[in-house]
Design a protein around this motif. Sequence first.
Motif, PDB file in Angstrom:
ATOM      1  N   ALA A  24      42.128 -46.943  30.708  1.00  0.00           N
ATOM      2  CA  ALA A  24      42.365 -47.306  29.092  1.00  0.00           C
ATOM      3  C   ALA A  24      42.737 -48.269  27.912  1.00  0.00           C
ATOM      4  O   ALA A  24      42.136 -48.787  27.787  1.00  0.00           O
ATOM      5  CB  ALA A  24      41.631 -45.595  28.360  1.00  0.00           C
ATOM      6  N   ARG A  25      43.663 -47.819  28.233  1.00  0.00           N
ATOM      7  CA  ARG A  25      44.736 -49.036  27.346  1.00  0.00           C
ATOM      8  C   ARG A  25      46.372 -48.966  28.647  1.00  0.00           C
ATOM      9  O   ARG A  25      46.670 -48.235  28.777  1.00  0.00           O
ATOM     10  CB  ARG A  25      45.036 -48.204  26.560  1.00  0.00           C
ATOM     11  CG  ARG A  25      45.239 -49.304  25.588  1.00  0.00           C
ATOM     12  CD  ARG A  25      46.136 -48.906  23.814  1.00  0.00           C
ATOM     13  NE  ARG A  25      46.595 -49.720  22.922  1.00  0.00           N
ATOM     14  CZ  ARG A  25      45.460 -50.649  22.438  1.00  0.00           C
ATOM     15  NH1 ARG A  25      45.118 -50.312  22.326  1.00  0.00           N
ATOM     16  NH2 ARG A  25      47.012 -50.929  22.008  1.00  0.00           N
ATOM     17  N   HIS A 164      49.391 -40.303  21.482  1.00  0.00           N
ATOM     18  CA  HIS A 164      48.609 -40.487  22.247  1.00  0.00           C
ATOM     19  C   HIS A 164      48.354 -41.573  23.835  1.00  0.00           C
ATOM     20  O   HIS A 164      47.642 -41.223  24.666  1.00  0.00           O
ATOM     21  CB  HIS A 164      47.121 -41.513  21.387  1.00  0.00           C
ATOM     22  CG  HIS A 164      47.768 -42.973  21.342  1.00  0.00           C
ATOM     23  ND1 HIS A 164      48.867 -43.037  20.914  1.00  0.00           N
ATOM     24  CD2 HIS A 164      46.611 -43.943  21.983  1.00  0.00           C
ATOM     25  CE1 HIS A 164      49.416 -44.819  20.955  1.00  0.00           C
ATOM     26  NE2 HIS A 164      47.838 -45.421  21.335  1.00  0.00           N
ATOM     27  N   THR A 166      49.151 -41.273  27.522  1.00  0.00           N
ATOM     28  CA  THR A 166      49.282 -40.142  28.007  1.00  0.00           C
ATOM     29  C   THR A 166      50.578 -40.282  29.409  1.00  0.00           C
ATOM     30  O   THR A 166      51.023 -39.454  30.627  1.00  0.00           O
ATOM     31  CB  THR A 166      47.823 -40.417  29.042  1.00  0.00           C
ATOM     32  OG1 THR A 166      47.645 -41.195  29.792  1.00  0.00           O
ATOM     33  CG2 THR A 166      46.744 -39.613  28.414  1.00  0.00           C
ATOM     34  N   ASN A 274      43.399 -41.969  36.312  1.00  0.00           N
ATOM     35  CA  ASN A 274      42.384 -41.897  35.906  1.00  0.00           C
ATOM     36  C   ASN A 274      41.575 -43.552  34.448  1.00  0.00           C
ATOM     37  O   ASN A 274      42.522 -43.521  33.838  1.00  0.00           O
ATOM     38  CB  ASN A 274      41.916 -40.547  35.051  1.00  0.00           C
ATOM     39  CG  ASN A 274      42.506 -39.835  36.327  1.00  0.00           C
ATOM     40  OD1 ASN A 274      41.121 -39.467  37.257  1.00  0.00           O
ATOM     41  ND2 ASN A 274      42.919 -38.678  35.871  1.00  0.00           N
ATOM     42  N   ALA A 275      40.676 -43.806  34.616  1.00  0.00           N
ATOM     43  CA  ALA A 275      39.623 -44.029  33.794  1.00  0.00           C
ATOM     44  C   ALA A 275      40.362 -43.968  32.281  1.00  0.00           C
ATOM     45  O   ALA A 275      40.429 -45.511  31.775  1.00  0.00           O
ATOM     46  CB  ALA A 275      38.158 -44.171  33.751  1.00  0.00           C
ATOM     47  N   HIS A 276      40.485 -42.716  31.730  1.00  0.00           N
ATOM     48  CA  HIS A 276      40.742 -42.388  30.317  1.00  0.00           C
ATOM     49  C   HIS A 276      42.312 -42.660  30.012  1.00  0.00           C
ATOM     50  O   HIS A 276      42.973 -41.750  28.748  1.00  0.00           O
ATOM     51  CB  HIS A 276      40.338 -41.059  29.619  1.00  0.00           C
ATOM     52  CG  HIS A 276      40.769 -40.320  30.592  1.00  0.00           C
ATOM     53  ND1 HIS A 276      40.161 -39.442  31.790  1.00  0.00           N
ATOM     54  CD2 HIS A 276      41.646 -39.164  30.371  1.00  0.00           C
ATOM     55  CE1 HIS A 276      40.088 -38.589  32.380  1.00  0.00           C
ATOM     56  NE2 HIS A 276      41.879 -38.718  31.502  1.00  0.00           N
ATOM     57  N   ASP A 277      43.037 -42.734  31.683  1.00  0.00           N
ATOM     58  CA  ASP A 277      44.790 -42.691  31.012  1.00  0.00           C
ATOM     59  C   ASP A 277      45.074 -44.174  29.696  1.00  0.00           C
ATOM     60  O   ASP A 277      44.262 -45.278  29.639  1.00  0.00           O
ATOM     61  CB  ASP A 277      45.496 -42.737  32.033  1.00  0.00           C
ATOM     62  CG  ASP A 277      45.152 -41.062  33.007  1.00  0.00           C
ATOM     63  OD1 ASP A 277      44.857 -40.797  32.214  1.00  0.00           O
ATOM     64  OD2 ASP A 277      45.660 -41.781  33.646  1.00  0.00           O
TER      65      ASP A 277
END
Length: 299
Positions: A24-25, A164, A166, A274-277
């Motif tokens: 994600a970022r 925030h 991960t 993962n794509a949301h990490d």
Amino acid sequence: MDTIREDAITIQPLHTDWYGGKVARMDMLRLDLIHPRVSGNKWYKLQFNIQEAMENGKSSVVTFGGGHSNHLIATAHACKIVGLKSLGIVRGHYSVLTQTLLNCEAEGMELCFAEKAEYDALQLADGVEKLLLKYPGAAIIPEGGANESGRRGAALIGRFIRHHYTHIALSVGSGTTFAGLRNALPVGQSIIGFAPMKGGSYLQQEVGPWLISTQNKNWEILDKWHFGGFGKSSEELVRFMNQFYQAHRIPLDFVYTAKMMFGVQELLDTGYFNAHDIILCIHTGGLQGNASLQGKLAW
Ligand SMILES: *Cc1c(COP(=O)(O)O)cnc(C)c1O
């Protein structure tokens, strides 16, 4: 004398293009910005070591390092600031001093050279006793600032890290910074260490006992990206450093942070995240060590 500027530390977002939407970022904590020659993490590892030397009325600091050591130059600088004398015991002999050693001398450090066997022996209990006889009133700090005070100091880096994230990516030498941060950060945050030497997974055994038991989870140390060993470089690594600089205007050092970011890139490519990490890569500094790559770098 350049001063240490903790207020210069920033969190710089990396370009989406670089991580290609695989997370994600991704940000970089720029501890390298505190000083052109003093590594961010070395500064923190020295905080309590120097403070305790002062409180205990010591007049000097004796410490250890190689000819390109980020720790030696950081110690020389930290001692100069507080008015302690510093003595660096250097591994090996140099007919021509390295740029790092010249800079140590410029910061007022006295240098003393020792063959590897003697250098190693001086760091053991007997050796330390001998040093204390020769330099009464000295605080002896181990190579790399690798002691309990160093780990407590490294924990201070946790102040810059929001909850925030991960994953935290960090280069590992002695494991001191890694252990300090693992103890300081929420266990929910995964910490990935990148060892820049061959067979660096032995560091897992070193780090484990330094961790508070409730913090001893959600971490690993990877040792695949050593590029031939500690302090070794390659054309591929230098090309990577130049590409990374062109993309982000962030200079990496070839001993630690370049190998880490090379590894991070490979983890991205192999689907480790993962794509949301949300990833934070820590730039620990070390840029003074790039002097030996002169002419090869794009900055
Ligand atoms: C020393 C150093 C490290 C490793 O730190 P340890 O606390 O010994 O694990 C990482 N990056 C840079 C730039 C360093 O100078």
